[in-house]
Every structure is written in structure tokens, then in C-alpha cells.
Design a protein around this motif. Structure first.
Motif, PDB file in Angstrom:
ATOM      1  N   UNK A   1      -4.859  -2.946   4.556  1.00  0.00           N
ATOM      2  CA  UNK A   1      -4.462  -1.750   3.819  1.00  0.00           C
ATOM      3  C   UNK A   1      -5.159  -0.510   4.352  1.00  0.00           C
TER       4      UNK A   1
ATOM      5  N   UNK B   1     -11.122  -3.800  -2.049  1.00  0.00           N
ATOM      6  CA  UNK B   1     -10.616  -5.016  -1.409  1.00  0.00           C
ATOM      7  C   UNK B   1     -10.061  -6.094  -2.355  1.00  0.00           C
ATOM      8  N   UNK B   2      -9.562  -5.662  -3.508  1.00  0.00           N
ATOM      9  CA  UNK B   2      -8.762  -6.562  -4.354  1.00  0.00           C
ATOM     10  C   UNK B   2      -7.789  -5.639  -5.091  1.00  0.00           C
ATOM     11  N   UNK B   3      -8.323  -4.811  -5.976  1.00  0.00           N
ATOM     12  CA  UNK B   3      -7.561  -3.637  -6.404  1.00  0.00           C
ATOM     13  C   UNK B   3      -7.906  -2.530  -5.406  1.00  0.00           C
ATOM     14  N   UNK B   4      -6.892  -1.736  -5.022  1.00  0.00           N
ATOM     15  CA  UNK B   4      -7.139  -0.667  -4.052  1.00  0.00           C
ATOM     16  C   UNK B   4      -6.734   0.681  -4.632  1.00  0.00           C
TER      17      UNK B   4
ATOM     18  N   UNK C   1      -5.426   3.851  -3.802  1.00  0.00           N
ATOM     19  CA  UNK C   1      -4.697   4.295  -2.612  1.00  0.00           C
ATOM     20  C   UNK C   1      -5.051   5.728  -2.221  1.00  0.00           C
ATOM     21  N   UNK C   2      -5.352   6.565  -3.201  1.00  0.00           N
ATOM     22  CA  UNK C   2      -5.728   7.941  -2.877  1.00  0.00           C
ATOM     23  C   UNK C   2      -7.037   7.945  -2.067  1.00  0.00           C
TER      24      UNK C   2
ATOM     25  N   UNK D   1      -7.613 -10.408   5.673  1.00  0.00           N
ATOM     26  CA  UNK D   1      -6.602  -9.739   4.909  1.00  0.00           C
ATOM     27  C   UNK D   1      -7.061  -8.357   4.457  1.00  0.00           C
ATOM     28  N   UNK D   2      -8.329  -8.206   4.070  1.00  0.00           N
ATOM     29  CA  UNK D   2      -8.688  -6.990   3.343  1.00  0.00           C
ATOM     30  C   UNK D   2      -8.776  -5.758   4.231  1.00  0.00           C
TER      31      UNK D   2
ATOM     32  N   UNK E   1     -14.478  -4.633  -5.458  1.00  0.00           N
ATOM     33  CA  UNK E   1     -13.086  -5.062  -5.559  1.00  0.00           C
ATOM     34  C   UNK E   1     -12.296  -4.319  -6.629  1.00  0.00           C
ATOM     35  N   UNK E   2     -12.930  -3.353  -7.293  1.00  0.00           N
ATOM     36  CA  UNK E   2     -12.153  -2.524  -8.222  1.00  0.00           C
ATOM     37  C   UNK E   2     -11.440  -1.379  -7.498  1.00  0.00           C
TER      38      UNK E   2
ATOM     39  N   UNK F   1       0.834  -1.213   0.000  1.00  0.00           N
ATOM     40  CA  UNK F   1       0.000   0.000   0.000  1.00  0.00           C
ATOM     41  C   UNK F   1       0.864   1.257   0.000  1.00  0.00           C
TER      42      UNK F   1
ATOM     43  N   UNK G   1      -2.915  -0.497  -6.076  1.00  0.00           N
ATOM     44  CA  UNK G   1      -2.373  -1.738  -5.545  1.00  0.00           C
ATOM     45  C   UNK G   1      -3.347  -2.858  -5.872  1.00  0.00           C
ATOM     46  N   UNK G   2      -2.801  -4.003  -6.222  1.00  0.00           N
ATOM     47  CA  UNK G   2      -3.639  -5.179  -6.487  1.00  0.00           C
ATOM     48  C   UNK G   2      -3.079  -6.305  -5.631  1.00  0.00           C
TER      49      UNK G   2
ATOM     50  N   UNK H   1      -8.306  -6.560 -13.710  1.00  0.00           N
ATOM     51  CA  UNK H   1      -7.401  -5.551 -13.156  1.00  0.00           C
ATOM     52  C   UNK H   1      -5.947  -5.675 -13.605  1.00  0.00           C
TER      53      UNK H   1
END
Lengths: 192, 192
Positions: B63, B27-30, B32-33, B59-60, B23-24, A66, A76-77, A113
Motif C-alpha cells: 500500500x 500495516x493492518x488498518x491504513x 490513506x491520507x 504484504x504490508x 496497525x491502527x 488503497x 483501508x483494513x 478496527x
């Protein structure tokens, strides 16, 4: 990365069987100020590579990746560990053997993705035998994307995984490489 | 949090069985902004609570919780899902039933990292039936620490877990609360 090496010497704990515990600051409790500096250091090492996506694997890689993605200003993926035997058509999948847990995981990434025009940087907390990076690189390859390299926080150099990946032509950067550990707790770092 | 609600409306996908896929960006792709702004918002909501530690579950949640911890300038601690039946003496453990995966996980936190003088903020990505927060709160309680509250990104209000926790006296803040979803994709947010 001297700050990291100093921290491993100060707070890392060595257990028989080449186990290094760094869960007071890296992969259970996380020192966010250190993790942020780790993100910055990976940006210094790979900043010229036009990275479009950072890829890691759940769970302990996520927090580190992250902060890497934050410096690159890209998404991030994180690959998920799949419990189901069947893999659906809309994911890429690979197989990763875990040194720490002694088991085999199927990992998946949604096809949505990762694209052929992506330049991917793989990030993980530990590099031992290199299986996690191989699995992630396999997924990048399936997507037809470009792998710019892999960055790991701590590499167990004596297990050979990192050097094998480098020999195959992959750019691999580890912020601390451990060349040996003794059961009484002495850690020898490479080039240090 | 309007930015988040707008993003759910734009990129969230509703599937039959009250499944919301984000998840886009979460919680899969994140993105970050967005995750960074989420961290900032939780700091606004809990900043006066003298938080000493942020606690989440792999896990999710990791981040998101990292960026919350960054604003609070405190360590992040993530509970691990344990595969082993036996729990050692040096960890606190609890049990969490997962709505999404339909299974039961034992979660553990090392006793070294939670103390009676800690003021703990729990962070997670989703709140459905509230089981994850209950399990984490149980661990905070075992440590004799103070739970200042729980923050979740998306709450499925219609499942009642959040309101049950609030009725029990817990401060629970969710950045988007969904009161209903229809199979054709219409999402109704609380107070919006």
C-alpha cells in the motif's frame, strides 16, 4: 470498464486450466495509473453507499483497495493470513480456500478496527469461486457491521462464484467479467 | 517526518521485546491520507534519482509503495513470498529472514519486470535488521539494474540494520528512526 477489458486483451496471458495471468499490470507489477482509475470506478459504483471502511485481504488486493479507500476518504483494513493455529480473543477470524494456490488460509482482522456502526465495502483483485469474499463477509458479519457490497477487478464468471453471491442478495460489481477462456488465449467478456 | 512521528507517539503501542504496533494506521488498518503524504515525502527525498521502478515485498509494503509509485509515475513491483521449494528459470529469487515472524521466506520477482536499464527504489514499512532490503537489493543486483536507494517508514535504529546498509554505501532514508523503546512505552526518536 472498457479501459480494463482492453488491457486484459492486450497484456493478459491465458494458460491451460483457466489460468489468467495479469501480473504485468495488476498483481505483481502494478500500473498505478490504471489502479487509480479502478479506484475511481469503484467510487462511482458504490459512492452512494455511505461506506466507512474498505476491507480487503493480503496481498494482491491491498494496492487496489488503497486507491478505492482514497476516493472514499475512509480507512483501508486488510485481513491478514494467519500462520498460527490458535486465534486470540481480540481478532475476528474466518477460513478461505484459495483457487489459485490450492490451499486453505485462516484470515484474521483485529476487533479494534471493525464496529457495528461500520458500513463496509469489500474489494479484491479476482473473483473466482467467491471464497475470499465469503470469508471477508463472514468477518463483517461477526463484527455486526453492515456489508454494503463487494467490488472485484476481474471476475471469472464461468466459475459461478459471483453469481452465487448475487443470488444470495449481495451487491457484487466486477469491472470485467470473463465468461469463457480457451487454451489458445481467446477471452470472452460478459456484455461485451 | 514530523506528522509520522506525532502519529507514532499518539497511536503506536509498545510491547515487551521491542515490538512496536502501528496497525491502527500503517500495516493492518491504513490511514490513506497519511500514506499518501508518506508517498509524497519519499518523492521529495528521491525525486532527483530518475527512478523507473518502485520495488517492495508483500504484504504490508504494498500500500505504501503504491503511493510512492504514484508520485514517481512509475510502475510498482512487489516481490512475492514463494511457498514452493523449486524456483523456475523465469524469476529472480532471494531469501529473507523475518524479524517479526521469526521465519525465513524465499522471495521471487519475475525476470520480465526488472531490466538492466531500470533504476530501482526499494520501499518497505519497517526496517529492523535490514534483511528484507538486502533480499530486494540482491534481486535488483541479479537483474543488473541500478539500485538508487531504499526508503522505509519506520526504522528501528537500535537494531542496526539501517546503519549497516548506509555503511555499505546504500542511500537509506527512513521517515522516523527509533533509537530506543522502553517496555513502559517511551519511544526516543533520532534527531528529535
Amino acid at each position: 470498464m472498457q479501459l480494463l477489458i482492453d488491457r486484459i486483451i492486450k497484456d493478459g496471458k491465458v494458460y491451460p486450466g483457466n489460468i489468467l495471468k495479469v501480473d504485468s499490470f495488476l498483481n505483481h507489477q502494478m500500473d498505478i495509473d490504471l489502479i487509480d482509475k479502478i479506484g475511481q470506478e469503484f467510487y462511482r459504483l458504490f459512492g452512494s453507499c455511505e461506506v466507512t471502511k474498505v476491507l480487503t485481504i493480503e496481498a494482491s488486493g491491498i494496492g487496489i483497495a488503497c486507491f478505492v479507500a482514497k476516493y472514499f476518504r475512509v480507512p483501508l483494513l486488510f485481513a491478514k493470513k494467519s500462520k498460527t493455529k490458535n486465534v486470540s480473543d481480540d481478532v475476528y477470524s474466518s477460513v478461505v480456500e484459495s483457487f489459485t494456490h490450492g490451499n486453505v488460509n485462516k484470515i484474521i482482522v483485529s476487533k479494534e478496527y471493525l464496529h457495528p456502526d461500520d458500513k463496509v465495502l469489500i474489494i479484491d483483485d479476482f473473483l473466482a469461486n467467491g471464497q475470499a469474499i465469503r470469508g471477508l463477509a463472514d468477518i463483517v458479519n461477526q463484527a455486526g457491521a453492515e456489508l454494503v457490497g463487494a467490488g472485484t477487478v476481474i471476475e471469472k464468471g464461468f466459475q459461478g462464484g459471483g453469481d452465487a453471491l448475487r443470488s444470495s442478495g449481495m451487491k457484487v460489481e466486477s469491472l470485467a467479467i470473463i465468461d469463457s477462456m480457451t487454451d489458445d488465449g481467446k477471452i470472452t467478456f460478459r456484455n461485451n
